[in-house]
Every structure is written in structure tokens, then in C-alpha cells.
Design a protein around this motif. Structure first.
Motif, PDB file in Angstrom:
ATOM      1  N   GLY A 173       4.771  12.923  -5.358  1.00 14.86           N
ATOM      2  CA  GLY A 173       3.945  12.332  -4.309  1.00 14.86           C
ATOM      3  C   GLY A 173       4.543  12.504  -2.936  1.00 14.86           C
ATOM      4  O   GLY A 173       5.729  12.810  -2.783  1.00 14.86           O
ATOM      5  N   GLY A 174       3.688  12.323  -1.926  1.00 16.94           N
ATOM      6  CA  GLY A 174       4.117  12.404  -0.533  1.00 16.94           C
ATOM      7  C   GLY A 174       3.505  11.259   0.248  1.00 16.94           C
ATOM      8  O   GLY A 174       2.345  10.889   0.023  1.00 16.94           O
ATOM      9  N   ILE A 175       4.297  10.662   1.168  1.00 13.48           N
ATOM     10  CA  ILE A 175       3.820   9.534   1.988  1.00 13.48           C
ATOM     11  C   ILE A 175       3.938   9.919   3.454  1.00 13.48           C
ATOM     12  O   ILE A 175       4.986  10.422   3.888  1.00 13.48           O
ATOM     13  N   PHE A 176       2.875   9.664   4.225  1.00 10.70           N
ATOM     14  CA  PHE A 176       2.912   9.876   5.682  1.00 10.70           C
ATOM     15  C   PHE A 176       2.927   8.512   6.351  1.00 10.70           C
ATOM     16  O   PHE A 176       2.044   7.681   6.116  1.00 10.70           O
ATOM     17  N   GLY A 225       1.224   0.696  -2.139  1.00 10.34           N
ATOM     18  CA  GLY A 225       0.384   1.801  -2.616  1.00 10.34           C
ATOM     19  C   GLY A 225       1.153   2.775  -3.482  1.00 10.34           C
ATOM     20  O   GLY A 225       0.680   3.198  -4.549  1.00 10.34           O
ATOM     21  N   THR A 226       2.362   3.113  -3.056  1.00 17.59           N
ATOM     22  CA  THR A 226       3.186   4.075  -3.811  1.00 17.59           C
ATOM     23  C   THR A 226       3.554   3.520  -5.178  1.00 17.59           C
ATOM     24  O   THR A 226       3.457   4.229  -6.194  1.00 17.59           O
ATOM     25  N   ALA A 227       3.982   2.260  -5.212  1.00 19.49           N
ATOM     26  CA  ALA A 227       4.365   1.645  -6.490  1.00 19.49           C
ATOM     27  C   ALA A 227       3.173   1.610  -7.448  1.00 19.49           C
ATOM     28  O   ALA A 227       3.313   1.860  -8.654  1.00 19.49           O
ATOM     29  N   LEU A 231       2.546   5.039  -8.792  1.00 16.45           N
ATOM     30  CA  LEU A 231       3.587   5.440  -9.758  1.00 16.45           C
ATOM     31  C   LEU A 231       3.514   4.602 -11.040  1.00 16.45           C
ATOM     32  O   LEU A 231       4.370   4.707 -11.913  1.00 16.45           O
ATOM     33  N   GLY A 232       2.467   3.749 -11.114  1.00 20.99           N
ATOM     34  CA  GLY A 232       2.200   3.055 -12.384  1.00 20.99           C
ATOM     35  C   GLY A 232       2.798   1.681 -12.551  1.00 20.99           C
ATOM     36  O   GLY A 232       2.814   1.139 -13.661  1.00 20.99           O
ATOM     37  N   LEU A 233       3.311   1.090 -11.462  1.00 27.70           N
ATOM     38  CA  LEU A 233       3.888  -0.246 -11.592  1.00 27.70           C
ATOM     39  C   LEU A 233       2.765  -1.274 -11.723  1.00 27.70           C
ATOM     40  O   LEU A 233       1.758  -1.183 -11.032  1.00 27.70           O
ATOM     41  N   ASN A 234       2.967  -2.254 -12.590  1.00 27.64           N
ATOM     42  CA  ASN A 234       1.997  -3.334 -12.817  1.00 27.64           C
ATOM     43  C   ASN A 234       1.788  -4.118 -11.508  1.00 27.64           C
ATOM     44  O   ASN A 234       2.739  -4.405 -10.789  1.00 27.64           O
ATOM     45  N   GLU A 235       0.521  -4.462 -11.184  1.00 31.10           N
ATOM     46  CA  GLU A 235       0.209  -5.066  -9.881  1.00 31.10           C
ATOM     47  C   GLU A 235       0.957  -6.374  -9.626  1.00 31.10           C
ATOM     48  O   GLU A 235       1.520  -6.577  -8.554  1.00 31.10           O
TER      49      GLU A 235
END
Length: 487
Positions: free
Chosen positions: A197-200, A304-306, A309-313
Motif C-alpha cells: 500500500g501507499g499513503i499520501f 484507514g491504513t489499519a 491491512l485487516g485490523l479489527n475495527e
């Protein structure tokens, strides 16, 4: 030892003189480090051209020379590989040499003018707290699990990146968060890496000494997203006017975050104080120890990134609440005499404006805001008057001083900064070249409840003058003075 032909995989080769079925030692672009059977890659840099050191590399036992221009005198037994771009070749060769380690973990790149260190470091903190083995490649430090390594560049060279990614892979690291600078992208240091992934974060005035124009700077940042694979995600700041441009040509799945506009990951500030932020993230209320509008953006990007990447909310929100400030990023100390000292890395006009506006939105205006700021030498000179204008407009008093003057005259830099001060703000401003004395001056000027902001160096623990780095820690110095003056 690895075969040359294996590390040349995917490299665009123009000519080969000699054999590629040879076992080689290490890869080097610094001829001084070359030993018997090593590969020397001749890189054209801003200061020197590696092609001038081919002969030295040969004398030191190089078995392979990779270059853009073949030397006139070639030595039998040495393989010469001519390529169009040695920086790109170095990136691909480094990745192949270390067994393409970025493919063995989830690598997320963070790019933008401000916020890269905070976002990448806090993502590292969050995923570590979630119980994962995590890596970090940042301006401040390289982390492999619990191990820390010193770093000097925002984005290190390709060999260093792949060496640490290989160590991470070996150590069972699952996620790595990496700052991606415009210099790093332009010099192909991140080419050959597989990003998940990439973050701006945002784009504003910086590095125009290197990129020459803002459009060129923007387009280099955009190239990072252009090169992301289909399998990756691209998360952009919807409120930044360049946010949509970044994702124009990406093959990655597109997502947005923001505070003002519609976004996939929406943050709303409910409360903002020196104690922290009360936020709504996609409708969920959370408290964060971080301060300021800019950190609301950083937290939205992290959330958003977490999620991507599949982390539980629920776990994601709980962990965001527990995140602590990054060294030198809006780090503050309140003295016994009730003077608040804030140390921040703000070294661009936009970052300085954000920090000052954050402080002004929290303070009562019955106290003084005293700013100590300077600009680095041998860097973009056009931002200096802008920094002067912003500091003098948004502070009660300003002490202009030196930052890292490097090879420039610090007094000349201060003159450039002062040139931006408008007539109505001239009375607010003084200049003290010696940074330690400038901090002391601000502490002497401060009364109970006043705020002293020391901007520009943040986490740095040195000051660079004429190539010499001396110990210098803004937070340590301001604390010492405040304690001393209150005795």
C-alpha cells in the motif's frame, strides 16, 4: 555467493563484456568499500560521478562494473555491464541480491511533504501494540522488531533498504512501514520493491532546491502511486488539492481520508486541547493524546491504513487511543513556573503554519506565543521569507536563529528569513544567531502561562555547521533553561 546473472534479473542491459555466470561478493556504489570479487555500480550523484572511480574499484578487486558509460580501458577477467540508468539497475540488483525481501512482508510506503514520520512511526506503534512483529524505515530510525538502527536519510539507498528488509523477513516481521521521500523516488531507491500500500499525506512547498519547480516535485511524488501494483491500496488525503492528482494513474485500489470532504475514512474534531483530541472516526468517538488539526489527518490516515491491512475495527480504535507522540513532533513540556515549551520538526512553511495555527486555536490569547525558528543551509532558499512571514504573523514574539546552517553563513540565512516579515510585524522580531542563546532568550522573555515554540529541528540531536555535527537537542536545552531560570 550469488551468481551475477541472478542479480541482473529485470535489469535493462544495453551491453555485456565478459561472463555473467560468475559468483560475486557484495554490491557497492562507494568504490572505497569494494573488495575482491565485489560488484561496483557507478552512480552519477549531485556531488560526484561514480564513473570517475571505476579505476579505483578495479584496483580494489571488483569483478563486475555496472555503468552507463563503458571505460576506455577494460581489464580482462572483469565483467562490464552497460545499462541506461545505474540508479534503477542498483535498485533491482539490490532487491534480487537479498532475495526480493519486500515480497515476504506487507510493505506500506508513506509519502507527502509533512506527516510522513508521524504516520509511519504511529503505524509501527499501533501494529506492535496489536501483537505483530513490525519493521520501520523512517527519518528518525530503522526498526527491525525490537532492534533499532541509526539512519541519516528519509529514504536510505537501495542496498540499505533491501538489507534491512531481508533482516526483517528473517526475523518474521509481518508489516513494515516506510517513509518514501521525493529524493528517494526520483533516484529510484524504492524501485524493485513490492508495496502492499501507499499513503499520501499532503503536498506543500519543500525541496525546490532539488526539484526546481513545484510541478516537478508533485509529479515525482505521483510516480510512487503510478508504480503501485493492482494488488496494492492507495490511500490519499481527499482535502489536499493534490490528493486526487496522486491517484490519477495508479493501478492500485483507491481510498480516501479527510476532515472536510466526503471520504472513505472521515475524521471530525470534537475537542482540541493541549491534553489531546476528541475525534469522531467514521462515526466512532475516540480520545487521542495527540494534539492539533494536522494530527487529526494523521490519525485518519492511520485508521484507514489499519483497516485496509485487516485490523479489527474495535481493536483499531482502541489502539489509536493509546498512541503516544513521536519524538520531536509537537512534543511539549510544562515547567513548574507554568511555561509551556513545544518542540516541533516544522521546517516547511506549511508545517510551521499548521503548528502555529494549532497552538493559536488552543490558547486563550491572554498569554504570549514566542517562536524560535530558523532555516537550514544549502537547502531551498525560496521558503525562507515565507517562514519569516508565517512566524511573525502567527506569533506574539519571534526569535530568528540558525537551524543547521551547513556550509552557509547563518547570518545570511537569518537575513533571508527576515525579508518575509511585513512592516506591521517588525517590532515582534529579534535575531539571535546562536541557537542555544536564542532558546535562552525566549525562556527569559516568557512569563507564567506563556508558550515557547522551538521549530525546525524536532527529533534531531545535533546541529550541523561546516560539515561538523555537534550535540544539540532542542527539548533538552529548553528544559534545562526553564529549570535553571525558575530556581
Amino acid at each position: 555467493m550469488i551468481q551475477l546473472k541472478d542479480i541482473l534479473y529485470k535489469v535493462a542491459i544495453e551491453t555485456v563484456i565478459g561472463g555473467t555466470s560468475v559468483a560475486v561478493g557484495e554490491l557497492h556504489f562507494d568504490s572505497r568499500k569494494v573488495t575482491l570479487n565485489d560488484v561496483f555500480i557507478a552512480i552519477r550523484g549531485a556531488v560526484s560521478d561514480g564513473h570517475e572511480y571505476i579505476q579505483q574499484a578495479e584496483k580494489q578487486g571488483a569483478l563486475v562494473i555496472v555503468c552507463e558509460e563503458l571505460p576506455e580501458n577494460k581489464i580482462g577477467g572483469i565483467t562490464y555491464v552497460k545499462v541506461k540508468d545505474t540508479k534503477m539497475a542498483l535498485a533491482l540488483m539490490a532487491s534480487n541480491y537479498y532475495g526480493n525481501p519486500s515480497g515476504n512482508l506487507k510493505l506500506v510506503g508513506v509519502t507527502g511533504t509533512n506527516g510522513k514520520t508521524t504516520v509511519s512511526t504511529l503505524l509501527h506503534q499501533l501494529f506492535s501494540k496489536a501483537g505483530y512483529q513490525v519493521g520501520l524505515i523512517s527519518t528518525v530510525v530503522i526498526k527491525v522488531g525490537e532492534k533499532d538502527y541509526e539512519t541519516k536519510l528519509t529514504t536510505p539507498d537501495s542496498i540499505t533498504i533491501n538489507k534491512y528488509l531481508a533482516e526483517m523477513s528473517e526475523a518474521g516481521v509481518e508489516f513494515c512501514f516506510m517513509e518514501v521521500s521525493s529524493h528517494g523516488i526520483d533516484q529510484h531507491r524504492t524501485s524493485g520493491l513490492t508495496f502492499t500500500g501507499g499513503i499520501f499525506t499532503n503536498l506543500s512547498h519543500d525541496h525546490l532546491d532539488y526539484h526546481k519547480t513545484f510541478a516537478e516535485y508533485r509529479d515525482v511524488k505521483k510516480r510512487f502511486f503510478d508504480e503501485l501494483p493492482k494488488s496494492a491500496f492507495a490511500l490519499t488525503n481527499a482535502d489536499d488539492k493534490n490528493g486526487a492528482i496522486m491517484l490519477q494513474n495508479t493501478k492500485a485500489k483507491k481510498y480516501t481520508y479527510g476532515l472536510k470532504t466526503m471520504a472513505d475514512y472521515k475524521a471530525q474534531i470534537l475537542e482540541n486541547s493541549f491534553g489531546g483530541l476528541l475525534l469522531k472516526l467514521n462515526g466512532n468517538e475516540i480520545w487521542s493524546k495527540l494534539v492539533g488539526n494536522f494530527n487529526a489527518y494523521n490519525l485518519a490516515a492511520i485508521y484507514g491504513t489499519a483497516d485496509l491491512l485487516g485490523l479489527n475495527e474495535l481493536e483499531n480504535l482502541q489502539l489509536i487511543s493509546s498512541l503516544t507522540a513521536v519524538s520531536g513532533r509537537f512534543q511539549y513540556y510544562i515547567s513548574d513556573g507554568k511555561i509551556t515549551a513545544i518542540v516541533d520538526y516544522a521546517h516547511t512553511p506549511d508545517a510551521l503554519k499548521n503548528v502555529l495555527e494549532t497552538i493559536n486555536s488552543i490558547r486563550t490569547k491572554n498569554e504570549d506565543l514566542i517562536t524560535v525558528v530558523g532555516c537550514g543551509g544549502d537547502r531551498d532558499t525560496t521558503k525562507r521569507p515565507k517562514m519569516g512571514k508565517i512566524a511573525s504573523e502567527l506569533s506574539t514574539k519571534v526569535v530568528f536563529t540558525s537551524d543547521n546552517p551547513r556550509t552557509e553563513d547563518p547570518d545570511k540565512i537569518i537575513e533571508d528569513v527576515e525579508a518575509g516579515v511585513e512592516p506591521q510585524n517588525v517590532k515582534k522580531v529579534i535575531a539571535v544567531t546562536n541557537r542555544k542563546q536564542a532558546i535562552k532568550t525566549a525562556c527569559v522573555m516568557a512569563k507564567a502561562s506563556d508558550i515557547v515554540l522551538i521549530a525546525g529541528k524536532g527529533h534531531e540531536t545535533y546541529q550541523e555547521i561546516n560539515g561538523v555535527r555537534s550535540d544539540f537537542d532542542d527539548m533538552k536545552i529548553v528544559k534545562e533553561f526553564l529549570i535553571q531560570l525558575e530556581k
